[in-house]
Design a protein around this motif. Structure first.
Motif, PDB file in Angstrom:
ATOM      1  N   UNK A 193       4.388  -4.676 -43.061  1.00 28.62           N
ATOM      2  CA  UNK A 193       3.602  -4.444 -41.836  1.00 28.62           C
ATOM      3  C   UNK A 193       3.437  -5.675 -40.958  1.00 28.62           C
ATOM      4  N   UNK A 194       4.379  -6.593 -41.040  1.00 25.85           N
ATOM      5  CA  UNK A 194       4.409  -7.708 -40.089  1.00 25.85           C
ATOM      6  C   UNK A 194       5.503  -7.376 -39.072  1.00 25.85           C
ATOM      7  N   UNK A 195       5.144  -7.195 -37.786  1.00 29.27           N
ATOM      8  CA  UNK A 195       6.100  -6.681 -36.792  1.00 29.27           C
ATOM      9  C   UNK A 195       7.081  -7.756 -36.341  1.00 29.27           C
ATOM     10  N   UNK A 196       8.015  -8.088 -37.213  1.00 25.81           N
ATOM     11  CA  UNK A 196       8.946  -9.186 -36.944  1.00 25.81           C
ATOM     12  C   UNK A 196      10.201  -8.689 -36.238  1.00 25.81           C
ATOM     13  N   UNK A 197      10.893  -9.599 -35.563  1.00 24.74           N
ATOM     14  CA  UNK A 197      12.222  -9.301 -35.025  1.00 24.74           C
ATOM     15  C   UNK A 197      13.220 -10.317 -35.562  1.00 24.74           C
ATOM     16  N   UNK A 198      14.478  -9.953 -35.520  1.00 26.85           N
ATOM     17  CA  UNK A 198      15.532 -10.916 -35.850  1.00 26.85           C
ATOM     18  C   UNK A 198      16.668 -10.694 -34.864  1.00 26.85           C
ATOM     19  N   UNK A 199      17.608 -11.628 -34.824  1.00 26.92           N
ATOM     20  CA  UNK A 199      18.750 -11.494 -33.930  1.00 26.92           C
ATOM     21  C   UNK A 199      19.608 -10.328 -34.425  1.00 26.92           C
ATOM     22  N   UNK A 200      20.034  -9.484 -33.511  1.00 28.17           N
ATOM     23  CA  UNK A 200      20.694  -8.230 -33.897  1.00 28.17           C
ATOM     24  C   UNK A 200      21.901  -8.438 -34.805  1.00 28.17           C
ATOM     25  N   UNK A 201      22.746  -9.411 -34.476  1.00 29.37           N
ATOM     26  CA  UNK A 201      23.991  -9.496 -35.248  1.00 29.37           C
ATOM     27  C   UNK A 201      24.193 -10.866 -35.885  1.00 29.37           C
ATOM     28  N   UNK A 202      23.114 -11.514 -36.270  1.00 29.57           N
ATOM     29  CA  UNK A 202      23.276 -12.817 -36.913  1.00 29.57           C
ATOM     30  C   UNK A 202      22.270 -12.944 -38.021  1.00 29.57           C
ATOM     31  N   UNK A 203      22.465 -13.914 -38.902  1.00 25.46           N
ATOM     32  CA  UNK A 203      21.507 -14.069 -39.999  1.00 25.46           C
ATOM     33  C   UNK A 203      21.315 -15.540 -40.330  1.00 25.46           C
ATOM     34  N   UNK A 204      21.700 -16.450 -39.432  1.00 25.35           N
ATOM     35  CA  UNK A 204      21.516 -17.865 -39.765  1.00 25.35           C
ATOM     36  C   UNK A 204      20.802 -18.582 -38.626  1.00 25.35           C
TER      37      UNK A 204
END
Length: 271
Positions: free
Chosen positions: A114-125
């Motif tokens: 329940x932490x409304x986080x975002x990340x970059x759509x097509x990356x993981x670094x």
């Protein structure tokens, strides 16, 4: 069962993920007919009052987490252990904080908590996160990075250059496990692995220190195995360490890592 359903039948695959994270890879390998050999090359230990000079600064940052505009979690482990802290001090999440997971898996973990986080759509670094438009204009903002000890410094350095005020906090320690010579012999020499799954550069360097007590000849088998890694950066590191057959998976998630083994033409047929 039809041979195609078990493309890895009879093959030993060495899984290096930390013990609390290796179940999915082992299960998936078993479904494909492989013999998963778990040799965790990383131990995760949360920061507590007992083990830690890092305890008080972490506690302080969590208690004052509402004073940060941006909070970045660098891994699923960072999400996991930070959540316990945040939950203890913030029954309701503070508003006005931008929560960021460094990759999809970290982000999913945070959202499930329940932490409304975002990340970059097509990356993981770090690189893909730093190139995102949302992190370009951070001058004057306070940023908290939650991570394991001694991670890469790239996010810190780059955001500092962009004018942000950045704090690093260690939430867990990563240790290299110790094994008896017999356990190592069983995993590496008795059944030379057809493939090795290494999710990070650290588990690779740890593996080399774990097999360090074997003879050069006994160690040789791991350098001849097909090594699966999640990124080009780790592939280069692996080649520098002496691994000769390195393949980059399409992503760092368990399914992509396991699938990368399957073009089995590069695997030696079991005798």
């Amino acid at each position: 069962m039809h041979h195609m359903d078990k493309p890895l039948k009879g093959r030993h695959v060495l899984v290096l993920r930390a013990a609390h994270q290796n179940a999915a890879q082992c299960e998936r390998l078993a479904q494909l007919g492989a013999q998963a050999v778990a040799l965790p090359a990383l131990e995760i230990e949360p920061v507590t009052e007992i083990n830690a000079e890092d305890y008080w600064s972490l506690k302080d940052s969590i208690q004052n987490i509402d004073t940060y505009q941006i909070v970045i979690f660098v891994s699923p482990n960072a999400a996991e252990f930070s959540y316990e802290w945040i939950d203890a001090y913030w029954p309701q999440l503070p508003v006005g904080v931008d929560w960021i997971g460094i990759g999809q898996q970290t982000c999913k973990r945070l959202q499930s908590l329940d932490i409304p986080a975002w990340s970059v759509a097509n990356g993981y670094d770090s690189e893909s996160l730093l190139s995102d438009a949302r992190l370009q204009n951070v001058a004057g903002q306070r940023v908290l990075i939650l991570r394991g000890q001694d991670g890469r410094r790239l996010i810190y350095d780059t955001l500092t250059q962009r004018g942000a005020k950045v704090d690093y906090r260690t939430v867990y320690y990563r240790r290299c496990p110790r094994y008896s010579e017999q356990v190592i012999y069983e995993a590496v020499v008795a059944h030379p692995p057809a493939a090795i799954l290494a999710t990070s550069g650290e588990v690779l360097t740890n593996l080399l220190s774990i097999v360090g007590q074997l003879s050069t000849e006994q160690r040789q088998s791991i350098f001849l195995s097909l090594l699966i890694v999640p990124s080009q950066r780790i592939a280069e590191l692996a080649r520098g360490l002496g691994f000769t057959r390195v393949r980059v998976a399409s992503g760092p998630d368990d399914e992509s890592m396991v699938q990368a083994i399957i073009p089995a033409n590069e695997l030696e047929q079991p005798a």
